[in-house]
Design a protein around this motif. Structure first.
Motif, PDB file in Angstrom:
ATOM      1  N   THR A 125       0.833  -1.192   0.000  1.00  0.00           N
ATOM      2  CA  THR A 125       0.000   0.000   0.000  1.00  0.00           C
ATOM      3  C   THR A 125       0.874   1.250   0.000  1.00  0.00           C
ATOM      4  OG1 THR A 125      -0.139   0.285   2.406  1.00  0.00           O
ATOM      5  CG2 THR A 125      -1.708  -1.251   1.379  1.00  0.00           C
ATOM      6  N   LEU A 126       0.288   2.344  -0.431  1.00  0.00           N
ATOM      7  CA  LEU A 126       1.033   3.595  -0.521  1.00  0.00           C
ATOM      8  C   LEU A 126       1.516   4.058   0.850  1.00  0.00           C
ATOM      9  CD1 LEU A 126       1.949   5.669  -2.604  1.00  0.00           C
ATOM     10  CD2 LEU A 126      -0.184   6.911  -2.211  1.00  0.00           C
ATOM     11  N   LYS A 127       0.675   3.921   1.856  1.00  0.00           N
ATOM     12  CA  LYS A 127       1.076   4.350   3.203  1.00  0.00           C
ATOM     13  C   LYS A 127       2.236   3.508   3.719  1.00  0.00           C
ATOM     14  CE  LYS A 127      -2.656   6.941   5.285  1.00  0.00           C
ATOM     15  NZ  LYS A 127      -3.405   7.193   6.525  1.00  0.00           N
ATOM     16  N   GLU A 128       2.202   2.211   3.462  1.00  0.00           N
ATOM     17  CA  GLU A 128       3.296   1.341   3.899  1.00  0.00           C
ATOM     18  C   GLU A 128       4.585   1.693   3.160  1.00  0.00           C
ATOM     19  OE1 GLU A 128       0.720  -2.694   4.994  1.00  0.00           O
ATOM     20  OE2 GLU A 128       1.573  -2.421   2.986  1.00  0.00           O
ATOM     21  N   ALA A 129       4.468   1.973   1.859  1.00  0.00           N
ATOM     22  CA  ALA A 129       5.649   2.328   1.066  1.00  0.00           C
ATOM     23  C   ALA A 129       6.229   3.663   1.522  1.00  0.00           C
ATOM     24  CB  ALA A 129       5.282   2.389  -0.412  1.00  0.00           C
ATOM     25  N   ALA A 130       5.347   4.621   1.836  1.00  0.00           N
ATOM     26  CA  ALA A 130       5.805   5.917   2.327  1.00  0.00           C
ATOM     27  C   ALA A 130       6.521   5.766   3.668  1.00  0.00           C
ATOM     28  CB  ALA A 130       4.622   6.871   2.470  1.00  0.00           C
ATOM     29  N   HIS A 131       5.974   4.915   4.516  1.00  0.00           N
ATOM     30  CA  HIS A 131       6.602   4.670   5.825  1.00  0.00           C
ATOM     31  C   HIS A 131       7.983   4.040   5.639  1.00  0.00           C
ATOM     32  CE1 HIS A 131       6.964   3.664  10.082  1.00  0.00           C
ATOM     33  NE2 HIS A 131       7.294   2.428   9.711  1.00  0.00           N
ATOM     34  N   GLN A 132       8.100   3.092   4.720  1.00  0.00           N
ATOM     35  CA  GLN A 132       9.388   2.441   4.463  1.00  0.00           C
ATOM     36  C   GLN A 132      10.402   3.453   3.919  1.00  0.00           C
ATOM     37  OE1 GLN A 132       9.900  -1.707   2.625  1.00  0.00           O
ATOM     38  NE2 GLN A 132      10.304  -0.381   0.866  1.00  0.00           N
ATOM     39  N   PHE A 133       9.960   4.310   3.008  1.00  0.00           N
ATOM     40  CA  PHE A 133      10.822   5.353   2.432  1.00  0.00           C
ATOM     41  C   PHE A 133      11.305   6.296   3.524  1.00  0.00           C
ATOM     42  CE2 PHE A 133      11.394   9.513   0.331  1.00  0.00           C
ATOM     43  CZ  PHE A 133      12.240   9.169  -0.718  1.00  0.00           C
ATOM     44  N   ASN A 134      10.384   6.695   4.388  1.00  0.00           N
ATOM     45  CA  ASN A 134      10.739   7.616   5.471  1.00  0.00           C
ATOM     46  C   ASN A 134      11.659   6.953   6.490  1.00  0.00           C
ATOM     47  OD1 ASN A 134      10.294  10.278   6.809  1.00  0.00           O
ATOM     48  ND2 ASN A 134       9.427   8.980   8.431  1.00  0.00           N
ATOM     49  N   THR A 135      11.428   5.682   6.762  1.00  0.00           N
ATOM     50  CA  THR A 135      12.292   4.954   7.694  1.00  0.00           C
ATOM     51  C   THR A 135      13.727   4.914   7.190  1.00  0.00           C
ATOM     52  OG1 THR A 135      10.463   3.572   8.507  1.00  0.00           O
ATOM     53  CG2 THR A 135      12.693   2.737   8.825  1.00  0.00           C
ATOM     54  N   SER A 136      13.891   4.717   5.879  1.00  0.00           N
ATOM     55  CA  SER A 136      15.231   4.717   5.293  1.00  0.00           C
ATOM     56  C   SER A 136      15.911   6.058   5.508  1.00  0.00           C
ATOM     57  CB  SER A 136      15.145   4.415   3.793  1.00  0.00           C
ATOM     58  OG  SER A 136      14.635   3.124   3.563  1.00  0.00           O
ATOM     59  N   TYR A 137      15.126   7.126   5.358  1.00  0.00           N
ATOM     60  CA  TYR A 137      15.670   8.467   5.593  1.00  0.00           C
ATOM     61  C   TYR A 137      16.047   8.657   7.059  1.00  0.00           C
ATOM     62  CZ  TYR A 137      15.591  13.435   6.735  1.00  0.00           C
ATOM     63  OH  TYR A 137      15.893  14.665   7.238  1.00  0.00           O
ATOM     64  N   GLN A 138      15.180   8.228   7.974  1.00  0.00           N
ATOM     65  CA  GLN A 138      15.449   8.392   9.402  1.00  0.00           C
ATOM     66  C   GLN A 138      16.715   7.640   9.821  1.00  0.00           C
ATOM     67  OE1 GLN A 138      13.883  10.456  11.231  1.00  0.00           O
ATOM     68  NE2 GLN A 138      12.130  10.911   9.918  1.00  0.00           N
ATOM     69  N   GLU A 139      16.898   6.459   9.266  1.00  0.00           N
ATOM     70  CA  GLU A 139      18.064   5.644   9.631  1.00  0.00           C
ATOM     71  C   GLU A 139      19.358   6.299   9.173  1.00  0.00           C
ATOM     72  OE1 GLU A 139      17.163   1.892   7.888  1.00  0.00           O
ATOM     73  OE2 GLU A 139      15.877   1.247   9.556  1.00  0.00           O
ATOM     74  N   ILE A 140      19.384   6.799   7.940  1.00  0.00           N
ATOM     75  CA  ILE A 140      20.601   7.426   7.440  1.00  0.00           C
ATOM     76  C   ILE A 140      20.838   8.768   8.123  1.00  0.00           C
ATOM     77  CG2 ILE A 140      19.602   8.673   5.485  1.00  0.00           C
ATOM     78  CD1 ILE A 140      22.870   6.666   5.395  1.00  0.00           C
ATOM     79  N   SER A 141      19.740   9.439   8.490  1.00  0.00           N
ATOM     80  CA  SER A 141      19.856  10.728   9.179  1.00  0.00           C
ATOM     81  C   SER A 141      20.442  10.557  10.571  1.00  0.00           C
ATOM     82  CB  SER A 141      18.482  11.393   9.270  1.00  0.00           C
ATOM     83  OG  SER A 141      18.568  12.648   9.893  1.00  0.00           O
ATOM     84  N   GLU A 142      20.072   9.470  11.241  1.00  0.00           N
ATOM     85  CA  GLU A 142      20.615   9.201  12.572  1.00  0.00           C
ATOM     86  C   GLU A 142      22.098   8.854  12.497  1.00  0.00           C
ATOM     87  OE1 GLU A 142      18.340   6.217  14.512  1.00  0.00           O
ATOM     88  OE2 GLU A 142      16.478   7.397  14.511  1.00  0.00           O
ATOM     89  N   GLU A 143      22.480   8.169  11.419  1.00  0.00           N
ATOM     90  CA  GLU A 143      23.881   7.756  11.267  1.00  0.00           C
ATOM     91  C   GLU A 143      24.771   8.933  10.868  1.00  0.00           C
ATOM     92  OE1 GLU A 143      26.487   4.274   8.975  1.00  0.00           O
ATOM     93  OE2 GLU A 143      24.297   4.430   8.695  1.00  0.00           O
ATOM     94  N   PHE A 144      24.228   9.813   9.997  1.00  0.00           N
ATOM     95  CA  PHE A 144      25.012  10.964   9.534  1.00  0.00           C
ATOM     96  C   PHE A 144      24.183  12.241   9.708  1.00  0.00           C
ATOM     97  CE2 PHE A 144      26.168   7.268   6.919  1.00  0.00           C
ATOM     98  CZ  PHE A 144      27.521   7.151   7.226  1.00  0.00           C
ATOM     99  N   PRO A 145      23.963  12.678  10.948  1.00  0.00           N
ATOM    100  CA  PRO A 145      23.046  13.804  11.222  1.00  0.00           C
ATOM    101  C   PRO A 145      23.475  15.134  10.610  1.00  0.00           C
ATOM    102  CG  PRO A 145      24.310  13.230  13.174  1.00  0.00           C
ATOM    103  CD  PRO A 145      24.555  12.140  12.187  1.00  0.00           C
ATOM    104  N   ASP A 146      24.770  15.313  10.410  1.00  0.00           N
ATOM    105  CA  ASP A 146      25.247  16.597   9.888  1.00  0.00           C
ATOM    106  C   ASP A 146      25.430  16.596   8.370  1.00  0.00           C
ATOM    107  OD1 ASP A 146      25.381  17.633  12.484  1.00  0.00           O
ATOM    108  OD2 ASP A 146      27.394  16.805  12.779  1.00  0.00           O
ATOM    109  N   GLU A 147      25.222  15.457   7.755  1.00  0.00           N
ATOM    110  CA  GLU A 147      25.495  15.337   6.323  1.00  0.00           C
ATOM    111  C   GLU A 147      24.264  15.009   5.492  1.00  0.00           C
ATOM    112  OE1 GLU A 147      28.700  12.615   5.657  1.00  0.00           O
ATOM    113  OE2 GLU A 147      29.734  13.207   7.499  1.00  0.00           O
ATOM    114  N   THR A 148      23.205  14.592   6.125  1.00  0.00           N
ATOM    115  CA  THR A 148      22.060  14.074   5.392  1.00  0.00           C
ATOM    116  C   THR A 148      21.092  15.184   4.984  1.00  0.00           C
ATOM    117  OG1 THR A 148      22.209  12.013   6.647  1.00  0.00           O
ATOM    118  CG2 THR A 148      20.180  12.405   5.406  1.00  0.00           C
ATOM    119  N   VAL A 149      20.781  15.237   3.709  1.00  0.00           N
ATOM    120  CA  VAL A 149      19.763  16.144   3.182  1.00  0.00           C
ATOM    121  C   VAL A 149      18.449  15.367   3.139  1.00  0.00           C
ATOM    122  CG1 VAL A 149      19.065  17.536   1.206  1.00  0.00           C
ATOM    123  CG2 VAL A 149      21.486  17.343   1.810  1.00  0.00           C
TER     124      VAL A 149
END
Length: 259
Positions: free
Chosen positions: A93-117
């Motif tokens: 579903t679109l909501k599940e896909a959006a959540h997965q996309f956002n989770t990927s962003y959150q994970e990389i943002s936590e790992e590289f907080p000063d570098e992630t756009v």
């Protein structure tokens, strides 16, 4: 990058009737569509954390029957696959896909907080063509997940109006190989590649030096569109490659009516 709009959700309905000239076709099936628009606020809970930016506009058949439901699932499935990044399994579903996309962003943002756009995804869906046996939907998308640039692509979704299911490219043709040979001749002529030369001699990179059709084959009222997205047969800098064929000249190749 995406031109951000206010986080408002609206739906407008436009009717595609049997007599509309733009989509004229013999014995046309009649479907009623709405354009449904989703923003990040519709798909994610971003009250506490910073979220990826999402703007998704999908076609939706609003007729109340099983075929319409199936068509809508096929369109949603393609949108979900666009939001799927990395090697994860595409969501249903679109909501599940959006959540997965956002989770990927959150994970990389936590790992590289000063570098992630912030990640961004924009999807817009339009009807390219319809006739008795076929709906051809065009999905224009842009996804940014960091790096020097994002990735824009076009997806054509060809749907059997009798079943609501997506039609595989090979199933569009009476003789797939014959159409490939025809398309290669047109491609070589358009790109000035001599018949005796390698198909990759002017800079393309078809796999194994063999011409192939693109993943995306679409239809308009007058043309058959062969659309190679960036990276498919050339570099990002060269951009997508589009080959348009006069529909009247290629009708005999198709196993279904596309006129």
């Amino acid at each position: 990058m995406i031109n951000r709009k206010p986080n408002t959700r609206f739906t407008f309905i436009y009717f595609l009737l049997i007599f509309i000239v733009f989509y004229s076709c013999n014995n046309k099936e009649s479907f009623t569509f709405e354009k449904e628009n989703f923003t990040v606020d519709d798909l994610l809970d971003c009250k506490v954390v910073d979220c990826a930016f999402l703007e998704i506009n999908l076609l939706k058949v609003i007729d109340d029957n099983q075929i319409s439901t199936t068509i809508n699932k096929e369109i949603e499935h393609v949108a979900c696959s666009i939001l799927n990044i990395g090697e994860q399994t595409s969501q249903e579903t679109l909501k599940e896909a959006a959540h997965q996309f956002n989770t990927s962003y959150q994970e990389i943002s936590e790992e590289f907080p000063d570098e992630t756009v912030p990640y961004e995804a924009s999807i817009n869906c339009e009807l390219g063509f319809q006739c008795k046996g076929l709906l051809s939907v065009v999905m224009d998308s842009y996804v940014f997940t960091g790096g020097a640039h994002g990735y824009g692509s076009i997806s054509y979704i060809n749907i059997d109006t009798k079943s609501g299911k997506r039609i595989a490219n090979k199933s569009l043709f009476k003789d797939y190989d014959a159409f490939v040979s025809y398309a290669e001749k047109v491609f070589r002529t358009q790109h000035k590649i001599p018949e005796e030369e390698s198909i990759n001699s002017t800079g393309f990179f078809f796999e194994n030096d063999v011409f192939t059709l693109p993943e995306n084959i679409g239809f308009t009222d007058k043309e058959v569109v062969l659309y190679y997205n960036q990276y498919e047969i050339n570099s990002y800098a060269e951009g997508p490659v589009e080959l348009k064929l006069n529909k009247e000249e290629v009708l005999s190749f198709f196993a279904i009516k596309v006129q």
